[in-house]
Design a protein around this motif. Sequence first.
Motif, PDB file in Angstrom:
ATOM      1  N   THR A   5       0.935  -1.235   0.037  1.00  9.24           N
ATOM      2  CA  THR A   5      -0.006  -0.082   0.028  1.00  9.24           C
ATOM      3  C   THR A   5       1.041   1.315   0.018  1.00  9.24           C
ATOM      4  OG1 THR A   5      -0.069   0.035   2.443  1.00  9.24           O
ATOM      5  CG2 THR A   5      -1.963  -1.156   1.389  1.00  9.24           C
ATOM      6  N   VAL A   6       0.192   2.264  -0.182  1.00 12.98           N
ATOM      7  CA  VAL A   6       0.870   3.499  -0.236  1.00 12.98           C
ATOM      8  C   VAL A   6      -0.036   4.636   0.884  1.00 12.98           C
ATOM      9  CG1 VAL A   6       1.303   5.861  -1.217  1.00 12.98           C
ATOM     10  CG2 VAL A   6       1.811   3.597  -2.308  1.00 12.98           C
ATOM     11  N   ARG A   7       0.512   5.262   1.520  1.00  9.45           N
ATOM     12  CA  ARG A   7      -0.302   5.960   2.427  1.00  9.45           C
ATOM     13  C   ARG A   7       0.597   7.256   2.833  1.00  9.45           C
ATOM     14  NH1 ARG A   7       2.322   5.908   7.217  1.00  9.45           N
ATOM     15  NH2 ARG A   7       3.297   3.714   8.021  1.00  9.45           N
ATOM     16  N   PHE A  60       4.609  10.593   1.176  1.00 11.85           N
ATOM     17  CA  PHE A  60       3.989   9.354   1.244  1.00 11.85           C
ATOM     18  C   PHE A  60       4.800   8.259   1.421  1.00 11.85           C
ATOM     19  CE2 PHE A  60       1.626  12.290  -1.244  1.00 11.85           C
ATOM     20  CZ  PHE A  60       0.293  12.332  -0.789  1.00 11.85           C
ATOM     21  N   ARG A 115       3.086   3.075  -7.569  1.00 14.03           N
ATOM     22  CA  ARG A 115       2.205   3.269  -6.535  1.00 14.03           C
ATOM     23  C   ARG A 115       2.317   4.573  -6.032  1.00 14.03           C
ATOM     24  NH1 ARG A 115       1.892  -2.267  -6.456  1.00 14.03           N
ATOM     25  NH2 ARG A 115       3.786  -2.460  -4.724  1.00 14.03           N
ATOM     26  N   THR A 119       0.122   7.996  -6.487  1.00 18.20           N
ATOM     27  CA  THR A 119      -0.748   8.484  -5.266  1.00 18.20           C
ATOM     28  C   THR A 119      -0.423   9.873  -5.067  1.00 18.20           C
ATOM     29  OG1 THR A 119      -0.600   6.175  -4.158  1.00 18.20           O
ATOM     30  CG2 THR A 119      -1.086   8.069  -2.913  1.00 18.20           C
ATOM     31  N   LEU A 122      -2.083  11.981  -7.867  1.00 19.40           N
ATOM     32  CA  LEU A 122      -3.727  12.170  -7.479  1.00 19.40           C
ATOM     33  C   LEU A 122      -3.731  13.326  -6.578  1.00 19.40           C
ATOM     34  CD1 LEU A 122      -6.512  11.585  -7.460  1.00 19.40           C
ATOM     35  CD2 LEU A 122      -5.959   9.719  -5.822  1.00 19.40           C
ATOM     36  N   ARG A 123      -3.108  13.400  -5.466  1.00 18.34           N
ATOM     37  CA  ARG A 123      -3.114  14.565  -4.566  1.00 18.34           C
ATOM     38  C   ARG A 123      -2.757  15.665  -4.838  1.00 18.34           C
ATOM     39  NH1 ARG A 123      -3.233  11.850   0.763  1.00 18.34           N
ATOM     40  NH2 ARG A 123      -4.745  10.259   0.430  1.00 18.34           N
TER      41      ARG A 123
END
Length: 183
Positions: A5-7, A60, A115, A119, A122-123
């Motif tokens: 995942t990426v967060r 991120f 990823r 991500t 998008l941000r």
Amino acid sequence: MADATVRPAQPDDVAEIARIHRDTWRAAYRDLVPAEVLGAIDVEETAGAWAEAVARGQVFVAVEGTWTVGYCVAGMAPEDEVARADGSLPEDAATTALVTVLVEPRWGRRGHGGRLLATAALRLREAGATRGVAWVPEADKASIGFYGRADWEADGTVRTLDAGGRPLREIRVTGGLSLLLEP
């Protein structure tokens, strides 16, 4: 592969981000940057700058299972990062983002970089950015290839940094932010 995942990075990620920064530079740039410069990268010293970037929401992290394996720093680019070689600014300077993606080599080629970039893109689009730029050592073919697979290309702008008395030539790559993750 474990769950990947990426967060958004959190304050408790700072030490690991700083370690990844140090270890990845030491591995990836050992032939480009003098050993004494790489050896001087101190996790505790760089942690302060990482903490500030994390607090601004510009970082991120990529996670595989329980391991943090890479990071992306992304925010609106300062004018000097998007200026042309003659110092003039492109029309989209105010909506251009500066991006840096770094994945530990041992975790490479598993999709983490893609990823992270998707991500961040998008941000950045949500924040009004229209394109991104990144600086890459000219001799770093792996990173140039990574950005190339995202349709980011060299824009002809170069800079030379002083890497402990040795010149380090970087190229600027640029591309759109309409990146999508493939299933």
